[in-house]
Design a protein around this motif. Structure first.
Motif, PDB file in Angstrom:
ATOM      1  N   VAL A 110     -80.492 -43.672 -64.859  1.00 36.95           N
ATOM      2  CA  VAL A 110     -78.419 -44.506 -65.165  1.00 36.95           C
ATOM      3  C   VAL A 110     -78.242 -43.560 -65.456  1.00 36.95           C
ATOM      4  CG1 VAL A 110     -79.321 -47.531 -65.313  1.00 36.95           C
ATOM      5  CG2 VAL A 110     -78.764 -45.078 -68.246  1.00 36.95           C
ATOM      6  N   MET A 111     -78.143 -42.398 -65.813  1.00 39.32           N
ATOM      7  CA  MET A 111     -78.031 -40.963 -65.626  1.00 39.32           C
ATOM      8  C   MET A 111     -79.295 -39.786 -66.124  1.00 39.32           C
ATOM      9  SD  MET A 111     -78.563 -39.992 -69.359  1.00 39.32           S
ATOM     10  CE  MET A 111     -77.754 -39.140 -69.839  1.00 39.32           C
ATOM     11  N   ARG A 112     -78.748 -38.879 -65.277  1.00 41.06           N
ATOM     12  CA  ARG A 112     -79.968 -37.815 -65.128  1.00 41.06           C
ATOM     13  C   ARG A 112     -78.849 -36.340 -66.019  1.00 41.06           C
ATOM     14  NH1 ARG A 112     -82.740 -38.579 -61.261  1.00 41.06           N
ATOM     15  NH2 ARG A 112     -83.136 -36.413 -60.089  1.00 41.06           N
ATOM     16  N   GLY A 113     -79.836 -35.424 -66.322  1.00 44.66           N
ATOM     17  CA  GLY A 113     -78.834 -34.384 -67.121  1.00 44.66           C
ATOM     18  C   GLY A 113     -79.275 -34.595 -68.888  1.00 44.66           C
ATOM     19  N   CYS A 114     -78.870 -33.974 -69.494  1.00 43.65           N
ATOM     20  CA  CYS A 114     -78.717 -33.975 -71.021  1.00 43.65           C
ATOM     21  C   CYS A 114     -77.483 -33.091 -70.954  1.00 43.65           C
ATOM     22  CB  CYS A 114     -79.972 -33.682 -71.571  1.00 43.65           C
ATOM     23  SG  CYS A 114     -80.370 -34.096 -73.183  1.00 43.65           S
ATOM     24  N   ASN A 115     -77.496 -32.850 -72.594  1.00 42.93           N
ATOM     25  CA  ASN A 115     -76.308 -32.555 -73.352  1.00 42.93           C
ATOM     26  C   ASN A 115     -76.250 -32.085 -74.845  1.00 42.93           C
ATOM     27  OD1 ASN A 115     -74.323 -32.393 -71.023  1.00 42.93           O
ATOM     28  ND2 ASN A 115     -73.375 -34.200 -72.070  1.00 42.93           N
ATOM     29  N   ASN A 116     -77.594 -32.346 -75.078  1.00 38.07           N
ATOM     30  CA  ASN A 116     -77.488 -32.238 -76.403  1.00 38.07           C
ATOM     31  C   ASN A 116     -78.483 -30.638 -76.697  1.00 38.07           C
ATOM     32  OD1 ASN A 116     -77.469 -34.522 -77.494  1.00 38.07           O
ATOM     33  ND2 ASN A 116     -79.778 -35.978 -76.685  1.00 38.07           N
ATOM     34  N   PHE A 117     -79.420 -29.714 -76.351  1.00 34.05           N
ATOM     35  CA  PHE A 117     -79.568 -28.426 -76.173  1.00 34.05           C
ATOM     36  C   PHE A 117     -80.276 -28.499 -77.486  1.00 34.05           C
ATOM     37  CE2 PHE A 117     -75.999 -27.797 -73.657  1.00 34.05           C
ATOM     38  CZ  PHE A 117     -76.670 -26.872 -72.838  1.00 34.05           C
ATOM     39  N   CYS A 118     -81.589 -29.952 -77.900  1.00 35.59           N
ATOM     40  CA  CYS A 118     -82.384 -29.309 -78.573  1.00 35.59           C
ATOM     41  C   CYS A 118     -83.101 -28.342 -78.142  1.00 35.59           C
ATOM     42  CB  CYS A 118     -83.689 -30.116 -78.990  1.00 35.59           C
ATOM     43  SG  CYS A 118     -82.520 -32.556 -79.115  1.00 35.59           S
ATOM     44  N   THR A 119     -83.566 -27.330 -79.918  1.00 34.37           N
ATOM     45  CA  THR A 119     -84.046 -25.759 -79.373  1.00 34.37           C
ATOM     46  C   THR A 119     -85.776 -25.689 -79.204  1.00 34.37           C
ATOM     47  OG1 THR A 119     -84.925 -25.589 -80.896  1.00 34.37           O
ATOM     48  CG2 THR A 119     -82.328 -25.496 -81.093  1.00 34.37           C
ATOM     49  N   PHE A 120     -86.035 -26.851 -78.515  1.00 35.11           N
ATOM     50  CA  PHE A 120     -87.544 -27.055 -78.706  1.00 35.11           C
ATOM     51  C   PHE A 120     -87.618 -27.433 -76.532  1.00 35.11           C
ATOM     52  CE2 PHE A 120     -86.895 -30.485 -80.949  1.00 35.11           C
ATOM     53  CZ  PHE A 120     -86.914 -31.419 -80.310  1.00 35.11           C
ATOM     54  N   CYS A 121     -86.639 -27.532 -76.602  1.00 37.28           N
ATOM     55  CA  CYS A 121     -86.191 -28.682 -75.020  1.00 37.28           C
ATOM     56  C   CYS A 121     -85.992 -27.660 -74.134  1.00 37.28           C
ATOM     57  CB  CYS A 121     -85.478 -30.080 -75.165  1.00 37.28           C
ATOM     58  SG  CYS A 121     -85.930 -30.764 -74.292  1.00 37.28           S
ATOM     59  N   VAL A 122     -86.315 -27.775 -72.345  1.00 33.43           N
ATOM     60  CA  VAL A 122     -86.336 -27.433 -71.402  1.00 33.43           C
ATOM     61  C   VAL A 122     -85.219 -28.134 -70.462  1.00 33.43           C
ATOM     62  CG1 VAL A 122     -88.164 -25.655 -71.666  1.00 33.43           C
ATOM     63  CG2 VAL A 122     -88.355 -27.349 -70.084  1.00 33.43           C
ATOM     64  N   VAL A 123     -85.096 -29.305 -70.779  1.00 35.82           N
ATOM     65  CA  VAL A 123     -84.294 -30.132 -70.251  1.00 35.82           C
ATOM     66  C   VAL A 123     -82.965 -29.368 -69.235  1.00 35.82           C
ATOM     67  CG1 VAL A 123     -83.526 -32.365 -70.104  1.00 35.82           C
ATOM     68  CG2 VAL A 123     -85.778 -32.417 -70.473  1.00 35.82           C
ATOM     69  N   PRO A 124     -82.211 -29.441 -71.084  1.00 37.11           N
ATOM     70  CA  PRO A 124     -80.484 -28.878 -70.197  1.00 37.11           C
ATOM     71  C   PRO A 124     -80.398 -28.201 -69.357  1.00 37.11           C
ATOM     72  CG  PRO A 124     -81.227 -29.322 -72.342  1.00 37.11           C
ATOM     73  CD  PRO A 124     -81.793 -29.619 -71.598  1.00 37.11           C
ATOM     74  N   TYR A 125     -81.914 -27.114 -69.200  1.00 37.40           N
ATOM     75  CA  TYR A 125     -81.537 -26.018 -68.263  1.00 37.40           C
ATOM     76  C   TYR A 125     -82.782 -26.224 -66.656  1.00 37.40           C
ATOM     77  CZ  TYR A 125     -81.117 -24.064 -72.547  1.00 37.40           C
ATOM     78  OH  TYR A 125     -80.606 -24.096 -74.015  1.00 37.40           O
ATOM     79  N   THR A 126     -83.208 -27.907 -66.970  1.00 36.88           N
ATOM     80  CA  THR A 126     -84.394 -27.739 -65.358  1.00 36.88           C
ATOM     81  C   THR A 126     -83.787 -29.094 -65.054  1.00 36.88           C
ATOM     82  OG1 THR A 126     -85.435 -29.388 -67.011  1.00 36.88           O
ATOM     83  CG2 THR A 126     -86.301 -26.912 -66.710  1.00 36.88           C
ATOM     84  N   ARG A 127     -82.445 -29.750 -65.908  1.00 34.23           N
ATOM     85  CA  ARG A 127     -82.030 -30.872 -64.824  1.00 34.23           C
ATOM     86  C   ARG A 127     -80.574 -30.725 -64.925  1.00 34.23           C
ATOM     87  NH1 ARG A 127     -85.505 -35.161 -63.515  1.00 34.23           N
ATOM     88  NH2 ARG A 127     -87.782 -34.787 -63.555  1.00 34.23           N
ATOM     89  N   GLY A 128     -79.977 -30.090 -65.736  1.00 36.82           N
ATOM     90  CA  GLY A 128     -78.375 -29.453 -65.696  1.00 36.82           C
ATOM     91  C   GLY A 128     -78.113 -30.413 -66.800  1.00 36.82           C
ATOM     92  N   ARG A 129     -76.336 -31.008 -66.522  1.00 37.64           N
ATOM     93  CA  ARG A 129     -75.816 -31.468 -67.875  1.00 37.64           C
ATOM     94  C   ARG A 129     -75.578 -32.575 -67.878  1.00 37.64           C
ATOM     95  NH1 ARG A 129     -77.056 -27.989 -69.039  1.00 37.64           N
ATOM     96  NH2 ARG A 129     -75.892 -25.364 -69.388  1.00 37.64           N
ATOM     97  N   GLU A 130     -75.468 -33.490 -68.601  1.00 34.44           N
ATOM     98  CA  GLU A 130     -75.235 -35.303 -67.953  1.00 34.44           C
ATOM     99  C   GLU A 130     -74.385 -35.583 -67.164  1.00 34.44           C
ATOM    100  OE1 GLU A 130     -74.729 -36.970 -71.601  1.00 34.44           O
ATOM    101  OE2 GLU A 130     -76.633 -36.098 -72.826  1.00 34.44           O
ATOM    102  N   ARG A 131     -74.313 -36.891 -66.443  1.00 32.31           N
ATOM    103  CA  ARG A 131     -74.196 -37.597 -66.023  1.00 32.31           C
ATOM    104  C   ARG A 131     -74.259 -39.033 -65.055  1.00 32.31           C
ATOM    105  NH1 ARG A 131     -77.763 -33.351 -63.869  1.00 32.31           N
ATOM    106  NH2 ARG A 131     -78.054 -33.841 -61.832  1.00 32.31           N
ATOM    107  N   SER A 132     -73.478 -39.678 -65.433  1.00 32.55           N
ATOM    108  CA  SER A 132     -74.162 -40.951 -65.146  1.00 32.55           C
ATOM    109  C   SER A 132     -73.585 -41.864 -64.038  1.00 32.55           C
ATOM    110  CB  SER A 132     -73.166 -42.192 -66.207  1.00 32.55           C
ATOM    111  OG  SER A 132     -74.054 -41.331 -67.616  1.00 32.55           O
TER     112      SER A 132
END
Length: 444
Positions: free
Chosen positions: A156-178
């Motif tokens: 339902v949405m892609r990306g992440c804006n949280n930037f947890c320090t252990f996680c690569v998702v914001p850098y591999t999937r970009g910012r949140e969009r729904s």
């Protein structure tokens, strides 16, 4: 070089999370429209794609080994290999510079529509790639090529804006969009028409969903209105995005399942701050208390990381004590390991000894087994409505026994005799026994 006129068969292997499984379904749909055939084994294929993960431990090593294994198995027969997904984005420089890694094309999570072009480019002999991170791509115009089944995943949405320090998702999937609410609901209607009984809404931070004035609670309510869909689940949420509206919607709507996954990661405030989790131990416990008050029969699961950089024995005990207090139905417990390009890998030394990480994970797992068994045994004697999800075979006293695997609203697996029902049936069963991991029952 492979004959481009005959190169039409593709095999896709998927690693990692449910979002990757969903993305593979998108890729299959995109390629099928371009007249490629999806095959079930790598030996049949002219093109092999590895849809990769950058989150799981040693994922990149497994993929590198897999690429070498594919070439070895081909015994000189030509094959094209493509690396898709999060690893492609996170380790793009390493992949390009590794001359021993014989791959032909690379596509990041926002570039799957470009795959037919990338394949054609690679057929010319050059390594092709597209690793663009989009601010807009949601694949809302692609209907995934799903297998028949009971549950369907829907991103339902892609990306992440949280930037947890252990996680690569914001850098591999970009910012949140729904995606638009109606676009999602239309997909759910189509799934219901195909016989699916349950949908699971997906997002890297699914409960931060927002499109225009509509929030996640509104989306849950709209999806639950679709005739034919009997259960709605979602994963993976963040504790900061559980306002009362979401909890109240789950409490009041029988289609919204009474199982909540609430990733904790740590029970210590200093470690939580280093992780950039944006909540404290007290705030987390207050949220759990609110969920239990408003949804009395809710089942809870969580994620925990042990051995985060500089975590002391006393700080680990905070995590242990929170788990002991909450009594989760289940938990996913991991040792911390560095992920390239994360804040933690750049700023914090991975200084907790491996044997200490192991002892901590063993201690938490031992506690979880005790709690899971206790909570499961509380179901004995109750009557539960279950959905038949799979047919299984069990071995007992040297003989094979046909069974069916079913699931409760609270995400408990219930094993029944095969004669109890068929795939997709809803059954009322009495729970007769329980182990740490499953319930056993009989048809009423």
């Amino acid at each position: 070089m492979i004959n481009t006129l005959t190169q039409k068969k593709i095999f896709i292997e998927t690693y990692g999370c449910q979002m990757n499984e969903y993305d593979t379904e998108l890729v299959k749909s995109i390629l099928t429209k371009e007249n490629y055939t999806i095959v079930k084994t790598e030996n049949e294929a002219d093109i092999i794609m590895l849809n990769t993960c950058a989150v799981r431990e040693n994922a990149h090593r497994k993929v590198y080994g897999r690429v070498h294994d594919i070439h070895h198995r081909r015994e000189g027969r030509p094959v094209m290999i493509g690396i898709l997904g999060c690893m492609a984005t996170n380790l793009r420089q390493e992949i390009f510079e590794n001359r021993k890694l014989k791959i032909d094309f690379i596509a990041g999570p926002d570039s799957y529509k470009r795959l037919p072009d990338l394949i054609r480019e690679a057929q010319g002999g050059e390594k092709a790639f597209d690793l663009t991170l989009s601010e807009f791509e949601t694949y809302s115009d692609i209907y995934p090529a799903r297998k028949d089944g009971i549950n369907a995943w829907i991103a339902v949405m892609r990306g992440c804006n949280n930037f947890c320090t252990f996680c690569v998702v914001p850098y591999t999937r970009g910012r949140e969009r729904s995606r638009e609410v109606e676009n999602i609901v239309e997909e759910v209607r189509q799934l219901a028409g195909e016989g699916f009984k349950q949908v699971t809404l997906l997002g890297q931070n699914v409960n931060s969903y927002r499109h225009e004035e509509h929030d996640f609670a509104h989306l849950l309510e709209e999806v639950a209105k679709v005739d034919g869909i009997e259960r709605v689940r979602f994963t993976s949420p963040h504790p900061k995005d559980f306002p009362d509206r979401v909890i109240d919607a789950i409490a009041s709507n029988p289609k919204l399942c009474n199982h909540l996954h609430v990733p904790m990661q740590s029970g210590n405030d200093r470690v939580l701050d280093m992780m950039n989790r944006t909540y404290t131990q007290k705030e987390y416990l207050d949220l759990i208390a609110k969920m239990r008050k408003k949804i009395p029969n809710v089942a809870l699961s969580t994620d925990v990381i042990v051995g985060f950089p500089t975590e002391t024995d006393a700080e680990f005990e905070d995590t242990y004590n929170v788990m002991k207090e909450v009594e989760f139905d289940s938990s996913f417990i991991f040792k911390y390991s560095e992920r390239k390009n994360t804040v933690a890998a750049k700023k914090f030394p991975d200084d907790v000894a491996e044997e200490i990480k192991t002892s901590r994970i063993v201690k938490l797992n031992d506690l979880q087994k005790i709690q899971s068994l206790k909570l499961n045994r509380a179901y004995i004697g109750t009557v539960e409505r279950v959905l038949v999800e799979a047919e299984t075979t069990a071995k007992s006293t040297g003989t094979l026994r046909e069974e069916i695997q079913t699931r409760t609203d609270t995400n408990k697996i219930v094993i029944l005799p095969a004669s109890s029902g068929k795939l997709g049936d809803f059954l009322n069963v009495r729970i007769t026994d329980a182990t740490t991991y499953v319930l056993k029952g009989e048809l009423i």
